[in-house]
Motif scaffolding. Structure first.
Motif, PDB file in Angstrom:
ATOM      1  N   GLN A 191       0.861  -1.196   0.000  1.00 12.91           N
ATOM      2  CA  GLN A 191       0.000   0.000   0.000  1.00 12.91           C
ATOM      3  C   GLN A 191       0.894   1.241   0.000  1.00 12.91           C
ATOM      4  OE1 GLN A 191      -2.919   0.109   3.151  1.00 12.91           O
ATOM      5  NE2 GLN A 191      -4.232   1.509   1.984  1.00 12.91           N
ATOM      6  N   PRO A 192       1.169   1.791  -1.181  1.00 10.31           N
ATOM      7  CA  PRO A 192       2.069   2.943  -1.268  1.00 10.31           C
ATOM      8  C   PRO A 192       1.372   4.262  -0.963  1.00 10.31           C
ATOM      9  CG  PRO A 192       1.376   2.301  -3.454  1.00 10.31           C
ATOM     10  CD  PRO A 192       0.768   1.294  -2.507  1.00 10.31           C
ATOM     11  N   TYR A 193       2.158   5.215  -0.474  1.00  9.84           N
ATOM     12  CA  TYR A 193       1.704   6.593  -0.337  1.00  9.84           C
ATOM     13  C   TYR A 193       2.902   7.488  -0.611  1.00  9.84           C
ATOM     14  CZ  TYR A 193       3.657   5.771   4.354  1.00  9.84           C
ATOM     15  OH  TYR A 193       4.470   5.431   5.413  1.00  9.84           O
ATOM     16  N   ALA A 194       2.633   8.728  -1.037  1.00 17.27           N
ATOM     17  CA  ALA A 194       3.723   9.582  -1.505  1.00 17.27           C
ATOM     18  C   ALA A 194       3.390  11.047  -1.333  1.00 17.27           C
ATOM     19  CB  ALA A 194       4.017   9.291  -2.980  1.00 17.27           C
ATOM     20  N   LEU A 195       4.442  11.855  -1.266  1.00 21.91           N
ATOM     21  CA  LEU A 195       4.333  13.309  -1.250  1.00 21.91           C
ATOM     22  C   LEU A 195       5.248  13.836  -2.345  1.00 21.91           C
ATOM     23  CD1 LEU A 195       3.137  15.772   0.312  1.00 21.91           C
ATOM     24  CD2 LEU A 195       5.287  15.830   1.608  1.00 21.91           C
ATOM     25  N   SER A 196       4.718  14.711  -3.203  1.00 24.06           N
ATOM     26  CA  SER A 196       5.526  15.173  -4.331  1.00 24.06           C
ATOM     27  C   SER A 196       5.181  16.609  -4.697  1.00 24.06           C
ATOM     28  CB  SER A 196       5.331  14.265  -5.548  1.00 24.06           C
ATOM     29  OG  SER A 196       3.988  14.296  -5.992  1.00 24.06           O
ATOM     30  N   GLY A 197       6.126  17.241  -5.367  1.00 26.30           N
ATOM     31  CA  GLY A 197       5.893  18.540  -5.973  1.00 26.30           C
ATOM     32  C   GLY A 197       5.577  18.348  -7.442  1.00 26.30           C
ATOM     33  N   GLN A 198       4.673  19.162  -7.986  1.00 22.89           N
ATOM     34  CA  GLN A 198       4.258  19.014  -9.382  1.00 22.89           C
ATOM     35  C   GLN A 198       4.266  20.362 -10.093  1.00 22.89           C
ATOM     36  OE1 GLN A 198       0.351  17.245  -9.182  1.00 22.89           O
ATOM     37  NE2 GLN A 198       1.159  15.178  -8.892  1.00 22.89           N
ATOM     38  N   TYR A 199       4.510  20.301 -11.399  1.00 21.17           N
ATOM     39  CA  TYR A 199       4.361  21.477 -12.238  1.00 21.17           C
ATOM     40  C   TYR A 199       3.311  21.180 -13.294  1.00 21.17           C
ATOM     41  CZ  TYR A 199       5.214  25.575 -15.050  1.00 21.17           C
ATOM     42  OH  TYR A 199       5.046  26.756 -15.721  1.00 21.17           O
ATOM     43  N   HIS A 200       2.257  22.013 -13.334  1.00 19.54           N
ATOM     44  CA  HIS A 200       1.157  21.871 -14.289  1.00 19.54           C
ATOM     45  C   HIS A 200       1.328  22.905 -15.396  1.00 19.54           C
ATOM     46  CE1 HIS A 200      -1.515  19.229 -11.752  1.00 19.54           C
ATOM     47  NE2 HIS A 200      -0.577  19.610 -10.888  1.00 19.54           N
ATOM     48  N   PHE A 201       1.431  22.432 -16.624  1.00 19.94           N
ATOM     49  CA  PHE A 201       1.657  23.310 -17.764  1.00 19.94           C
ATOM     50  C   PHE A 201       0.348  23.989 -18.200  1.00 19.94           C
ATOM     51  CE2 PHE A 201       4.884  20.037 -17.834  1.00 19.94           C
ATOM     52  CZ  PHE A 201       6.052  20.750 -18.061  1.00 19.94           C
TER      53      PHE A 201
ATOM     54  N   GLY B 274       5.905  15.556 -12.040  1.00 20.77           N
ATOM     55  CA  GLY B 274       6.177  15.688 -10.616  1.00 20.77           C
ATOM     56  C   GLY B 274       7.314  14.801 -10.161  1.00 20.77           C
ATOM     57  N   LEU B 275       7.848  15.129  -9.005  1.00 14.55           N
ATOM     58  CA  LEU B 275       8.918  14.341  -8.395  1.00 14.55           C
ATOM     59  C   LEU B 275       8.742  14.386  -6.886  1.00 14.55           C
ATOM     60  CD1 LEU B 275      11.536  12.744  -9.011  1.00 14.55           C
ATOM     61  CD2 LEU B 275      12.791  14.888  -8.658  1.00 14.55           C
ATOM     62  N   GLY B 276       8.871  13.226  -6.239  1.00 12.58           N
ATOM     63  CA  GLY B 276       8.664  13.199  -4.802  1.00 12.58           C
ATOM     64  C   GLY B 276       9.234  11.961  -4.148  1.00 12.58           C
ATOM     65  N   TYR B 277       8.708  11.678  -2.964  1.00 15.86           N
ATOM     66  CA  TYR B 277       9.185  10.581  -2.116  1.00 15.86           C
ATOM     67  C   TYR B 277       8.012   9.673  -1.789  1.00 15.86           C
ATOM     68  CZ  TYR B 277      10.870   8.206   2.118  1.00 15.86           C
ATOM     69  OH  TYR B 277      11.207   7.256   3.045  1.00 15.86           O
TER      70      TYR B 277
ATOM     71  N   THR C   9       9.569  -2.360   4.457  1.00 16.58           N
ATOM     72  CA  THR C   9       8.919  -1.280   3.719  1.00 16.58           C
ATOM     73  C   THR C   9       9.849  -0.725   2.642  1.00 16.58           C
ATOM     74  OG1 THR C   9       7.576  -0.650   5.621  1.00 16.58           O
ATOM     75  CG2 THR C   9       7.922   1.040   3.935  1.00 16.58           C
ATOM     76  N   ALA C  10       9.325  -0.582   1.429  1.00 13.28           N
ATOM     77  CA  ALA C  10      10.092   0.031   0.344  1.00 13.28           C
ATOM     78  C   ALA C  10       9.989   1.552   0.456  1.00 13.28           C
ATOM     79  CB  ALA C  10       9.561  -0.432  -1.003  1.00 13.28           C
ATOM     80  N   LYS C  11      11.101   2.241   0.175  1.00 10.93           N
ATOM     81  CA  LYS C  11      11.152   3.699   0.258  1.00 10.93           C
ATOM     82  C   LYS C  11      12.009   4.228  -0.873  1.00 10.93           C
ATOM     83  CE  LYS C  11      11.196   3.423   5.332  1.00 10.93           C
ATOM     84  NZ  LYS C  11      11.940   3.809   6.559  1.00 10.93           N
ATOM     85  N   GLY C  12      11.649   5.411  -1.372  1.00  7.32           N
ATOM     86  CA  GLY C  12      12.504   5.982  -2.401  1.00  7.32           C
ATOM     87  C   GLY C  12      11.857   7.107  -3.169  1.00  7.32           C
ATOM     88  N   ALA C  13      12.360   7.336  -4.370  1.00  5.49           N
ATOM     89  CA  ALA C  13      11.909   8.438  -5.207  1.00  5.49           C
ATOM     90  C   ALA C  13      10.745   8.008  -6.092  1.00  5.49           C
ATOM     91  CB  ALA C  13      13.064   8.940  -6.077  1.00  5.49           C
ATOM     92  N   MET C  14       9.859   8.950  -6.387  1.00  5.80           N
ATOM     93  CA  MET C  14       8.733   8.702  -7.286  1.00  5.80           C
ATOM     94  C   MET C  14       8.662   9.808  -8.332  1.00  5.80           C
ATOM     95  SD  MET C  14       4.625   8.382  -6.549  1.00  5.80           S
ATOM     96  CE  MET C  14       4.392  10.165  -6.378  1.00  5.80           C
ATOM     97  N   ALA C  15       8.606   9.418  -9.591  1.00  6.43           N
ATOM     98  CA  ALA C  15       8.422  10.364 -10.687  1.00  6.43           C
ATOM     99  C   ALA C  15       7.016  10.202 -11.248  1.00  6.43           C
ATOM    100  CB  ALA C  15       9.450  10.127 -11.782  1.00  6.43           C
ATOM    101  N   THR C  16       6.380  11.325 -11.584  1.00  3.61           N
ATOM    102  CA  THR C  16       4.992  11.314 -12.058  1.00  3.61           C
ATOM    103  C   THR C  16       4.880  12.111 -13.355  1.00  3.61           C
ATOM    104  OG1 THR C  16       4.213  11.299  -9.763  1.00  3.61           O
ATOM    105  CG2 THR C  16       2.601  11.848 -11.457  1.00  3.61           C
ATOM    106  N   ALA C  17       4.063  11.613 -14.269  1.00  3.21           N
ATOM    107  CA  ALA C  17       3.676  12.366 -15.453  1.00  3.21           C
ATOM    108  C   ALA C  17       2.193  12.107 -15.686  1.00  3.21           C
ATOM    109  CB  ALA C  17       4.483  11.946 -16.676  1.00  3.21           C
ATOM    110  N   GLY C  18       1.469  13.140 -16.072  1.00  2.00           N
ATOM    111  CA  GLY C  18       0.039  12.946 -16.265  1.00  2.00           C
ATOM    112  C   GLY C  18      -0.593  14.075 -17.042  1.00  2.00           C
TER     113      GLY C  18
END
Length: 218
Positions: A107-117, A129-132, A157-166
């Motif tokens: 069950q993953p959860y994440a916090l990230s910063g995003q830029y919306h064009f 976006g990019l986050g943890y 528990t797995a931990k690390g970086a998360m990249a997002t595109a949408g």
């Protein structure tokens, strides 16, 4: 792959319907600009990109689907901070060449910063976006007839970086449809897998999560 095919059809249907709904919303004279909060409810498929080795045996971990939720605070119309997570657990089958040997839930959860064009009221708004992230793991269970039968399994528990595109497709100034893809890369040396308390390998899954959803901003 069949699960991703169904998700692709759902995504295409959403993107086909949303522009028509936006165009027909002629009675709404509001604007999305200046709205600082957004919530999105959706559904996502998580597919591991790595197959870990347990006790010297290469395994294949199946993907699964689950409901997701996110909440975003828009610092500006283009910059947002998002809290995202699975509302339910992804259930994974662990297989070897001889069949299923175990199952595990994540069950993953994440916090990230995003830029919306583009502008807030644009019909189509891509974002990155990019986050943890962290992925809680539980429900580890050996298959009674498998090679790990009778053994107690533990996964860290797995931990690390998360990249997002949408992309968001505006339906009106309040409602929007969303499709996104997230890649989660464990950057902590990979979580250990233990059998009866003894280290037996690494649970490197590094999943790709493909999701669709419906959001509201206010």
């Amino acid at each position: 792959m069949m699960r991703f095919s169904r998700m692709t059809l759902a995504l295409l249907a959403t993107l086909a319907v949303a522009p028509a709904a936006f165009a027909q919303d002629t009675g709404n004279t509001g604007t999305a600009s200046g709205k600082r909060f957004a919530v999105v409810g959706g559904y996502a498929l998580s597919e591991p990109t790595s197959n870990p080795s347990i006790a010297g045996t290469r395994t294949q971990v199946d993907g699964d689907g689950a409901a997701t939720l996110s909440a975003s605070w828009y610092v500006t119309d283009n910059i947002a901070v998002e809290a995202w997570g699975a509302a339910d657990k992804f259930g994974h089958r662990v297989n070897t060449a001889n069949g299923k040997v175990a199952s595990v839930d994540t069950q993953p959860y994440a916090l990230s910063g995003q830029y919306h064009f583009r502008q807030a009221d644009s019909l189509v708004r891509p974002f990155v976006g990019l986050g943890y992230y962290e992925a809680n793991t539980d429900g580890e269970k050996a298959e009674p007839s498998g090679a790990l039968a009778g053994q107690r399994i533990g996964v860290e528990t797995a931990k690390g970086a998360m990249a997002t595109a949408g992309v968001d497709v505006n339906i009106n100034p309040t409602w929007f449809a969303r499709a996104d893809v997230r890649y989660m890369q464990d950057t902590t040396g990979q979580p250990n897998v233990a059998l009866d308390g003894v280290n037996a390998g690494k649970a490197e899954l590094n999943p790709v999560v493909l999701g669709v959803g419906l959001g509201a901003r206010f």
